[in-house]
Design a protein around this motif. Structure first.
Motif, mmCIF file in Angstrom:
data_model
loop_
_atom_site.group_PDB
_atom_site.id
_atom_site.type_symbol
_atom_site.label_atom_id
_atom_site.label_comp_id
_atom_site.label_asym_id
_atom_site.label_seq_id
_atom_site.Cartn_x
_atom_site.Cartn_y
_atom_site.Cartn_z
ATOM 1 N N SER A 145 -2.574 -8.034 3.039
ATOM 2 C CA SER A 145 -1.809 -8.794 2.042
ATOM 3 C C SER A 145 -2.487 -8.760 0.685
ATOM 4 O O SER A 145 -1.827 -8.647 -0.353
ATOM 5 C CB SER A 145 -1.636 -10.251 2.504
ATOM 6 N N LEU A 146 -3.815 -8.865 0.683
ATOM 7 C CA LEU A 146 -4.553 -8.804 -0.587
ATOM 8 C C LEU A 146 -4.376 -7.444 -1.244
ATOM 9 O O LEU A 146 -4.152 -7.354 -2.469
ATOM 10 C CB LEU A 146 -6.034 -9.091 -0.335
ATOM 11 N N LEU A 147 -4.469 -6.376 -0.469
ATOM 12 C CA LEU A 147 -4.304 -5.032 -1.021
ATOM 13 C C LEU A 147 -2.909 -4.850 -1.605
ATOM 14 O O LEU A 147 -2.736 -4.314 -2.706
ATOM 15 C CB LEU A 147 -4.564 -3.985 0.069
ATOM 16 N N LEU A 148 -1.894 -5.314 -0.881
ATOM 17 C CA LEU A 148 -0.520 -5.188 -1.359
ATOM 18 C C LEU A 148 -0.283 -6.067 -2.584
ATOM 19 O O LEU A 148 0.472 -5.684 -3.492
ATOM 20 C CB LEU A 148 0.454 -5.557 -0.241
ATOM 21 N N LEU A 198 8.656 -1.680 -5.330
ATOM 22 C CA LEU A 198 7.745 -2.815 -5.216
ATOM 23 C C LEU A 198 8.455 -4.155 -5.046
ATOM 24 O O LEU A 198 7.838 -5.144 -4.650
ATOM 25 C CB LEU A 198 6.836 -2.884 -6.441
ATOM 26 N N MET A 199 9.750 -4.209 -5.367
ATOM 27 C CA MET A 199 10.470 -5.481 -5.336
ATOM 28 C C MET A 199 10.429 -6.181 -3.971
ATOM 29 O O MET A 199 10.197 -7.395 -3.905
ATOM 30 C CB MET A 199 11.918 -5.266 -5.781
ATOM 31 N N PRO A 200 10.643 -5.484 -2.837
ATOM 32 C CA PRO A 200 10.571 -6.180 -1.545
ATOM 33 C C PRO A 200 9.215 -6.830 -1.287
ATOM 34 O O PRO A 200 9.142 -7.935 -0.741
ATOM 35 C CB PRO A 200 10.857 -5.069 -0.519
ATOM 36 N N LEU A 201 8.129 -6.160 -1.701
ATOM 37 C CA LEU A 201 6.798 -6.742 -1.519
ATOM 38 C C LEU A 201 6.641 -7.999 -2.352
ATOM 39 O O LEU A 201 6.052 -8.995 -1.892
ATOM 40 C CB LEU A 201 5.723 -5.733 -1.916
ATOM 41 N N ALA A 202 7.144 -7.982 -3.599
ATOM 42 C CA ALA A 202 7.056 -9.166 -4.446
ATOM 43 C C ALA A 202 7.808 -10.340 -3.817
ATOM 44 O O ALA A 202 7.333 -11.487 -3.853
ATOM 45 C CB ALA A 202 7.615 -8.855 -5.837
ATOM 46 N N ILE A 203 8.951 -10.066 -3.219
ATOM 47 C CA ILE A 203 9.733 -11.126 -2.564
ATOM 48 C C ILE A 203 8.997 -11.688 -1.357
ATOM 49 O O ILE A 203 8.857 -12.907 -1.194
ATOM 50 C CB ILE A 203 11.116 -10.583 -2.160
ATOM 51 N N ILE A 204 8.511 -10.803 -0.505
ATOM 52 C CA ILE A 204 7.842 -11.242 0.725
ATOM 53 C C ILE A 204 6.557 -12.000 0.408
ATOM 54 O O ILE A 204 6.283 -13.067 0.974
ATOM 55 C CB ILE A 204 7.541 -10.024 1.631
ATOM 56 N N LEU A 205 5.751 -11.457 -0.491
ATOM 57 C CA LEU A 205 4.504 -12.127 -0.851
ATOM 58 C C LEU A 205 4.790 -13.470 -1.522
ATOM 59 O O LEU A 205 4.028 -14.431 -1.354
ATOM 60 C CB LEU A 205 3.667 -11.236 -1.769
ATOM 61 N N LEU A 395 5.631 -9.687 6.452
ATOM 62 C CA LEU A 395 4.912 -8.606 5.796
ATOM 63 C C LEU A 395 5.412 -7.250 6.287
ATOM 64 O O LEU A 395 5.570 -6.309 5.507
ATOM 65 C CB LEU A 395 3.409 -8.749 6.050
ATOM 66 N N GLY A 396 5.687 -7.141 7.570
ATOM 67 C CA GLY A 396 6.247 -5.909 8.121
ATOM 68 C C GLY A 396 7.609 -5.597 7.540
ATOM 69 O O GLY A 396 7.921 -4.431 7.239
ATOM 70 N N VAL A 397 8.431 -6.630 7.361
ATOM 71 C CA VAL A 397 9.751 -6.439 6.752
ATOM 72 C C VAL A 397 9.619 -5.896 5.337
ATOM 73 O O VAL A 397 10.351 -4.982 4.926
ATOM 74 C CB VAL A 397 10.540 -7.769 6.753
ATOM 75 N N GLY A 398 8.679 -6.455 4.560
ATOM 76 C CA GLY A 398 8.483 -5.988 3.193
ATOM 77 C C GLY A 398 8.058 -4.530 3.131
ATOM 78 O O GLY A 398 8.550 -3.761 2.301
ATOM 79 N N ILE A 399 7.140 -4.133 4.031
ATOM 80 C CA ILE A 399 6.666 -2.747 4.039
ATOM 81 C C ILE A 399 7.769 -1.797 4.486
ATOM 82 O O ILE A 399 7.992 -0.744 3.868
ATOM 83 C CB ILE A 399 5.431 -2.618 4.951
ATOM 84 N N VAL A 400 8.482 -2.153 5.542
ATOM 85 C CA VAL A 400 9.535 -1.273 6.066
ATOM 86 C C VAL A 400 10.661 -1.115 5.058
ATOM 87 O O VAL A 400 11.148 0.004 4.805
ATOM 88 C CB VAL A 400 10.066 -1.811 7.408
ATOM 89 N N SER A 401 11.100 -2.212 4.451
ATOM 90 C CA SER A 401 12.200 -2.123 3.487
ATOM 91 C C SER A 401 11.792 -1.309 2.262
ATOM 92 O O SER A 401 12.575 -0.495 1.755
ATOM 93 C CB SER A 401 12.660 -3.516 3.066
ATOM 94 N N GLY A 402 10.543 -1.494 1.787
ATOM 95 C CA GLY A 402 10.074 -0.702 0.657
ATOM 96 C C GLY A 402 9.996 0.778 0.991
ATOM 97 O O GLY A 402 10.335 1.637 0.166
ATOM 98 N N PHE A 403 9.567 1.090 2.210
ATOM 99 C CA PHE A 403 9.454 2.490 2.610
ATOM 100 C C PHE A 403 10.835 3.123 2.783
ATOM 101 O O PHE A 403 11.020 4.304 2.449
ATOM 102 C CB PHE A 403 8.663 2.603 3.909
ATOM 103 N N VAL A 404 11.794 2.360 3.288
ATOM 104 C CA VAL A 404 13.172 2.867 3.404
ATOM 105 C C VAL A 404 13.700 3.234 2.021
ATOM 106 O O VAL A 404 14.312 4.297 1.817
ATOM 107 C CB VAL A 404 14.080 1.822 4.078
#
Length: 449
Positions: A145-148, A198-205, A395-404
């Motif tokens: 989470s810190l890295l992201l 990056l938007m999904p990560l910003a939402i999840i975090l 966190l998994g949702v954020g990574i998967v959605s961003g990668f999609v």
């Protein structure tokens, strides 16, 4: 006795500090690498972005690798992550290696210093090393989470700089930086795609953060969305829409107290992306934004067909698209205003891969895509079934959605160094998140056994 006790205490303290720094410095260096790469550039070279990012990346990666080796030598044990994703990663590198060996220009394919840094074998090697460092250095959701978070903050600073540039508020004194099209990611379209991913990560975090940090992530989300609105790139809106659809489905079928907020935020942004895609809404039409010129999908496919006829298995070599364009460009381009331009990239990263690395490179890239999606959806399914880890699920949702979204973007637009950085962070991040004890084995040195 007091002197002896003081010496022993001092030795224990030094031993503790030495062990602590060896344990943390590799992670700290990786964090610096992830934060600085999207922002870094130097004005003293012609290629002031990707080439200098590669140089900084190489130095910090070497330092992180050195600290990781020292930590192993100090502890005498190493746990090897045996994730299935390692196989397609190595297969992709092998495909690029073979294509480089038989390349039309071996030097360009290896280094990319005169034809495109992002698609060279050297850059891929650096990212593969980063992948293996991350999956072996980071331990669990907190460190990931810190890295992201650092990646998202870095991206938001790049987005803020781009907003200043677009409105003519130039920060840097150099001539190339005093243009509204300049940013630290690449072209205006590239930073739009970067912001969308990056938007999904910003939402999840933001959903996971505490109150003070939540406000910061809200500002970050606004900055990223502002970039999308200002640049108004159709591919970026399409990517954002695909990501929000994944987030919305996760919110509808997920669990935990935050799933409703996730569904509401994602459906709102999905509607925004549809407005810009369907209605073609242009809120800042008065801005004189330069439009990027790149090859059409049809022209790139035509070049791919002719290149595969000449070298079907391995293509012409990584980073050699310009050679194929000069040889196989459509005759109709000679009738257009940019007939004298020498394109160094096609319409999409996937088509570039087909042209430069052939069928083998294309299948290797699809293997990586498929492995990630298989691992990602299997991970999310297990979390939704067990309902035992709300933060890991989000966190998994954020990574998967961003990668999609990133995969979709690769089919519609070429990648640069910063976009490849996100790709490999997402890939390694999911491996860290889904790591199990039975998916690793331990090596101990004889001195520590």
């Amino acid at each position: 006795m007091n002197n002896f006790s003081q010496i022993m205490s001092r030795d224990r303290a030094l031993s503790f500090l030495r062990g602590y720094f060896l344990k943390e410095l590799d992670r700290t260096t990786i964090c610096f690498l992830v934060f600085l790469t999207p922002l870094f550039f130097l004005p003293w070279t012609i290629n002031y972005l990707d080439l200098n990012k590669q140089a900084l990346f190489s130095i910090l990666l070497f330092i992180a690798f050195l600290f990781a080796v020292l930590k192993y030598l100090s502890s005498g044990e190493l746990k090897i992550n045996k994730s299935f994703v390692n196989i397609p990663v190595l297969f992709l590198f092998a495909a690029y290696g073979l294509s480089t060996i038989f390349s039309l220009s071996k030097y360009n394919s290896f280094s990319g210093w005169s034809s495109g840094v992002a698609n060279s074998l050297l850059t891929l090697l650096l990212f593969v090393v980063l992948y293996f460092l991350i999956i072996h250095i980071l331990k669990g959701e907190r460190e990931l989470s810190l890295l992201l978070l650092l990646l998202v903050i870095s991206g938001s600073l790049a987005a803020a700089l781009n907003i200043f540039q677009v409105f003519g508020k130039f920060i840097f004194p150099w001539d190339f930086a005093r243009q509204i099209s300049f940013n630290t990611i690449g072209t205006p379209f590239a930073i739009a795609l970067f912001s969308a991913v990056l938007m999904p990560l910003a939402i999840i975090l933001g959903l996971e953060a505490r109150k003070s940090m939540r406000w910061l992530l809200l500002i970050i989300g606004i900055l990223l969305l502002s970039n999308l609105v200002l640049i108004n790139f159709e591919v970026a809106w399409l990517v954002l829409g695909a990501e929000m659809f994944v987030l919305f489905c996760s919110g509808m079928f997920g669990f935990g107290a935050k799933k409703n907020k996730l569904a509401l935020i994602s459906i709102a942004l999905l509607l925004v992306s549809l407005v810009f895609l369907i209605i073609k809404f242009v809120p800042f039409g008065f801005l004189d934004m330069p439009r990027e010129v790149f090859l059409s999908q049809k022209a790139t496919i035509n070049i791919a067909e002719k290149t595969l006829l000449a070298s079907p298995l391995l293509g012409s070599g990584p980073g050699t698209f310009a050679y194929n364009y000069s040889k196989f460009k459509p005759e109709s381009i000679n009738q257009e205003i940019f007939w004298n331009l020498r394109f160094g990239s096609g319409a999409s990263e996937v088509l570039n891969g087909i042209i430069t690395t052939g069928i083998l490179g294309f299948l290797a890239l699809l293997f990586v895509f498929g492995s990630f999606l298989w691992l990602g959806f299997r991970y999310l399914k297990s979390k939704m079934t067990q309902k035992d880890n709300d933060s890991g699920w989000l966190l998994g949702v954020g990574i998967v959605s961003g990668f999609v979204g990133l995969i979709l973007g690769y089919f519609l637009y070429p990648a640069n160094f910063s976009l490849w950085l996100i790709f490999w962070i997402f890939l390694s991040g999911l491996v860290v998140l889904s790591k199990k004890k039975d998916a690793e084995f331990e090596i101990r040195s004889e001195a520590k056994a």
